[in-house]
Scaffold this motif. Sequence first.
Motif, short mmCIF file in Angstrom:
data_model
loop_
_atom_site.label_atom_id
_atom_site.label_comp_id
_atom_site.label_asym_id
_atom_site.label_seq_id
_atom_site.Cartn_x
_atom_site.Cartn_y
_atom_site.Cartn_z
N ARG A 78 6.93 67.61 10.39
CA ARG A 78 5.77 67.94 11.49
C ARG A 78 4.87 66.96 11.65
O ARG A 78 4.47 66.67 12.63
N THR A 79 4.17 66.78 10.56
CA THR A 79 2.95 65.77 10.22
C THR A 79 3.37 64.37 10.97
O THR A 79 2.73 63.87 11.62
N LEU A 80 4.33 63.99 10.32
CA LEU A 80 4.94 62.77 10.85
C LEU A 80 5.32 62.46 12.49
O LEU A 80 4.89 61.69 12.94
N ALA A 81 5.81 63.82 12.87
CA ALA A 81 6.18 63.75 14.30
C ALA A 81 4.91 63.48 15.04
O ALA A 81 4.68 62.82 16.10
N THR A 133 2.33 53.30 22.67
CA THR A 133 3.50 52.56 22.79
C THR A 133 3.40 51.13 22.58
O THR A 133 2.66 50.60 21.96
N GLY A 134 4.78 50.35 22.68
CA GLY A 134 4.83 48.91 22.31
C GLY A 134 4.91 48.66 20.89
O GLY A 134 4.80 47.42 20.60
N GLU A 135 5.36 49.78 20.24
CA GLU A 135 5.50 49.53 18.81
C GLU A 135 7.28 49.57 18.57
O GLU A 135 7.61 50.20 19.54
N VAL A 136 7.53 49.10 17.55
CA VAL A 136 8.91 49.18 17.12
C VAL A 136 9.09 50.86 16.95
O VAL A 136 8.65 51.60 16.28
N PRO A 137 10.12 51.29 17.54
CA PRO A 137 10.50 52.79 17.52
C PRO A 137 10.86 53.24 16.10
O PRO A 137 11.44 52.46 15.42
N VAL A 138 10.18 54.32 15.87
CA VAL A 138 10.43 54.72 14.28
C VAL A 138 11.05 56.15 14.37
O VAL A 138 10.86 57.05 14.98
N GLU A 139 12.16 56.15 13.98
CA GLU A 139 12.99 57.50 13.88
C GLU A 139 13.10 58.22 12.39
O GLU A 139 12.84 57.75 11.44
N LEU A 140 12.49 59.58 12.52
CA LEU A 140 12.43 60.31 11.23
C LEU A 140 13.77 60.78 11.13
O LEU A 140 14.78 61.17 11.74
N ALA A 141 14.13 60.55 9.80
CA ALA A 141 15.63 60.91 9.43
C ALA A 141 15.35 61.82 8.08
O ALA A 141 14.49 61.73 7.21
N GLU A 142 16.28 62.85 8.03
CA GLU A 142 16.22 64.17 6.80
C GLU A 142 17.26 63.45 5.93
O GLU A 142 18.52 63.23 6.24
#
Lengths: 67, 181, 421
Positions: free
Chosen positions: C136-139, C147-156
């Motif tokens: 939650r913190t990271l999301a 925007t304009g950044e490399v997209p970061v996906e959260l993985a479990e």
Amino acid sequence: MAADRLKVGPIMCHAHGLCAELLPEMVRLDEWGYPILADGPVPPVLRSDARAAVAACPTLALRLRSD
Amino acid sequence: MGQTLWFASRATGLVSLLLLTATVVLGASHSGRVATTRWPRFTLHAVHRNLSLLAVAFLAVHVATAIVDPYAGIAWLDVVVPFASTYHPFWLGLGAVALDLLVAVIVTSLVRTRLPLRVWRAVHLASYALWPVALVHGWGIGGSDSSLSWVLALEGLCLAAVVVAVGLRLRATHPDSEARR
Amino acid sequence: MTALDAARLPPTDHPRLLAGWAETGAITRYSGHRRRYGPLPGLDGPRLIELVSRSGLRGRGGAGFPTARKLRAVADGRGRRIVVANGCEGDPASAKDGVLLELAPHLVLDGIQLAARAVGANEAILAVHTGSRLLRTLAAALRDRGTGEVPVELAEVPRRYVASEESALVNHLTSGDARPTVTPPRPARRGVRGRPTLVDNVETLAHIALIARHGDGWFREAGTRDSPGTTLVTVGGAVALPGVYEIDLGMPVAAVLALAGGPVEPLQAVQIGGLGGSWLPLPYADGMPFTHEDARAVEAGLGVAALVALPVRACGIAETARVLRYLADESAGQCGPCMFGLPAVADDMAVLADGADRSGVVVRRLQERLGVIPGRGACAHPDGAVRLAAGALRVFAADVARHARGDSCTWTGAPPWLPTA
């Protein structure tokens, strides 16, 4: 000529133990039946035995790699 | 020549069945990790392999004599394309199926170290289908021979041997296989 | 221990990663982060790698591999590249990645962006444990960023000890199977979905974010020549204030323990490097600088930066036996020497702890087993367990001898000192 080295894929190896039967000079088994390989390249006199051991491995875990 | 070719074909067919049976029994034992001090794994493996190659040789004679013999009118295509022959299309077709599978098993085994294990294994498991198909082929196409008691007894023994070997194989356990469950 | 409980204020030093927390006592949000550090510097990839190379930064995940070499290997890879930030922290002795992600998430996210630029990646994954409250913190932190950044996906990632090992993490992100694979190929060549993949610990990435802004000279103002910079370290066991601290690498072990309030009772040894780490006897280890090179010199490894202080009244053999059992249970069960060797070693150590080895047969068998297991697994999990066990036999030799006389274990029934959950 490139020196061949034996390698065993630890995940592939299921302890069938044929390698130790066919190449006892370079392979011994631990108490659970998994191979412990001698260090260093395969000496020329053992090359054909090593190839036989590689071919006989039921799970193809044993490989000869030239480096 | 007379009936020589025909007899040769039937005899080699029967011998092939014996050899294939021994191959299957040894193969199942090998993969079931059966070994004794007098029969270590590598001997089992070597005999399994050599008997299978011997079976191929006998099958080659079995097939060639059947084709060359003019009596049944079996064409070259009939022995590889299942159920295409005019002579006993079903029973001969089973033989063709078994032959095709055997060729696949042998060829993949010859180049085994260069194949992914999964591919070799999948093809090799076809042996367990190949063998009963070959047995039924022999029994069905054997005509009057198949009612000879010694032939029936032989086939029965082969069947029993394979059933026992496969049964033992299915029940075989090893700490490694247990641990991977 | 939650992150906020675990993060201790460093008394005097100059914290870097935890500077925001040290000054404000609050979680750094994106606005505060930008005020403190400014925008991401505009270095291009090759210059970033050069800078990291000069800084001498070494990976903070445990192996201590030079970060620039890894960046370069991935940058040289063919095809689309990918960055994986490893925030899983599988070792129960370590809490520092959780603390960092909780308190300074934007340093890590900055680091991810910079690493992606350095290796030319257009995609990044930040991996944490399944169900972690960090998600939650990271999301939220990711939403705060522009925007304009490399997209970061959260993985479990499954909460297993070996699941966050580099190859296991890559395997999990590719196939869903969180078990290690045989390397080579290393992830830098064939990683997630077959693409060249940079797998870096989240703390390593946060250091990159600081190096990019302040330069390599600044980074080297702390630490030693071969272990430059600061590091987060988790201190546990019999100290007054167990928790996560930021220290200069090279700080003597005794000073690190003092930072954590000092021992609350007489100590006999410290466990260093996480559960698959090493035992060091005290007071011998007191003066040892906390660096890769000094740890290696005593046949230990810095590993994941963690120290657990073991009091005199505890039994090192019993502690080790319990940890070995845990490590055996955490084996992925793929490699024979690990799936059979570790339970056997754990059994042997338990027999020693029980004082049931009067004849000395078990200790000899254990020595033999420890000799044949290392180096024979796909990953280093069995090696770590063996290192811990072998170290225990050396450091607690007196206890082994005492147990061999059949003396009962003072430890029995006492709460464990080394955490296994």
